[in-house]
Structure formats: C-alpha cells, structure tokens
Motif scaffolding. Structure first.
Motif, short mmCIF file in Angstrom:
data_model
loop_
_atom_site.label_atom_id
_atom_site.label_comp_id
_atom_site.label_asym_id
_atom_site.label_seq_id
_atom_site.Cartn_x
_atom_site.Cartn_y
_atom_site.Cartn_z
N ARG A 26 0.83 -1.21 0.00
CA ARG A 26 0.00 0.00 0.00
C ARG A 26 0.86 1.25 0.00
O ARG A 26 1.93 1.28 0.61
N PRO A 27 0.39 2.31 -0.66
CA PRO A 27 1.14 3.58 -0.62
C PRO A 27 1.18 4.12 0.81
O PRO A 27 0.24 3.91 1.59
N LEU A 28 2.26 4.79 1.14
CA LEU A 28 2.38 5.36 2.48
C LEU A 28 1.35 6.45 2.69
O LEU A 28 1.09 7.25 1.79
N PRO A 29 0.79 6.54 3.89
CA PRO A 29 -0.11 7.65 4.18
C PRO A 29 0.69 8.95 4.29
O PRO A 29 1.89 8.93 4.57
N ALA A 30 0.02 10.06 4.06
CA ALA A 30 0.68 11.37 4.15
C ALA A 30 1.31 11.55 5.52
O ALA A 30 0.72 11.19 6.55
N GLY A 31 2.54 12.06 5.53
CA GLY A 31 3.21 12.36 6.78
C GLY A 31 4.05 11.22 7.35
O GLY A 31 4.66 11.38 8.40
N TRP A 32 4.08 10.08 6.68
CA TRP A 32 4.85 8.93 7.17
C TRP A 32 5.98 8.62 6.21
O TRP A 32 5.86 8.80 5.00
N THR A 33 7.11 8.15 6.75
CA THR A 33 8.30 7.84 5.99
C THR A 33 8.77 6.42 6.33
O THR A 33 8.70 6.02 7.49
N GLU A 34 9.27 5.72 5.33
CA GLU A 34 9.82 4.39 5.56
C GLU A 34 11.11 4.48 6.36
O GLU A 34 11.88 5.42 6.18
#
Length: 69
Positions: A26-34
């Motif tokens: 799934r694409p990352l939600p806004a504001g989150w980083t791997e």
C-alpha cells in the motif's frame, strides 16, 4: 505457513518520531516515511519495541527541553 506469515509490512515513522507498521503493497499515508525495515508484522513490531523507547512525541520533548533552558 499461515497467511499472516506471507503478508509483508514495513516500519514507518512520522514527524513526531512515532512508529507504526504499514502494508508493503500500500502507498504510504501522508506524513509517514519508511525506515528501511520490513518483514512480518511481528518482526516489525519487535523492531519498533527496540527503537521506540520514549513514546513522548518529538514536539513535546523539544518543548520540555527549551523550557528547561
């Protein structure tokens, strides 16, 4: 092997240095980083337990630090 062993997750972190797990597909939600860590849900949660030792949000830690100065 159960289906939960085949689902892959990644560890993510937000600007407040709060950690979570997120599905790899799934694409990352806004504001989150791997963070670069991925694996089973249990592996990711174990990593989070190791690195996230202070649950206080970053902004609160910084505010406390500047209040002490």
């Amino acid at each position: 092997m159960s289906s939960s062993d085949t689902v892959r997750f990644r560890v993510v972190v937000n600007h407040e240095e709060q950690y979570s797990v997120w599905f790899t597909e799934r694409p990352l939600p806004a504001g989150w980083t791997e963070t670069g860590v991925s694996g089973t849900r249990e592996e990711c949660l174990a990593h989070i337990a190791e690195v996230w030792t202070d649950l206080t949000p970053r902004s609160v830690r910084e505010a406390r630090g500047s209040a002490a100065a």
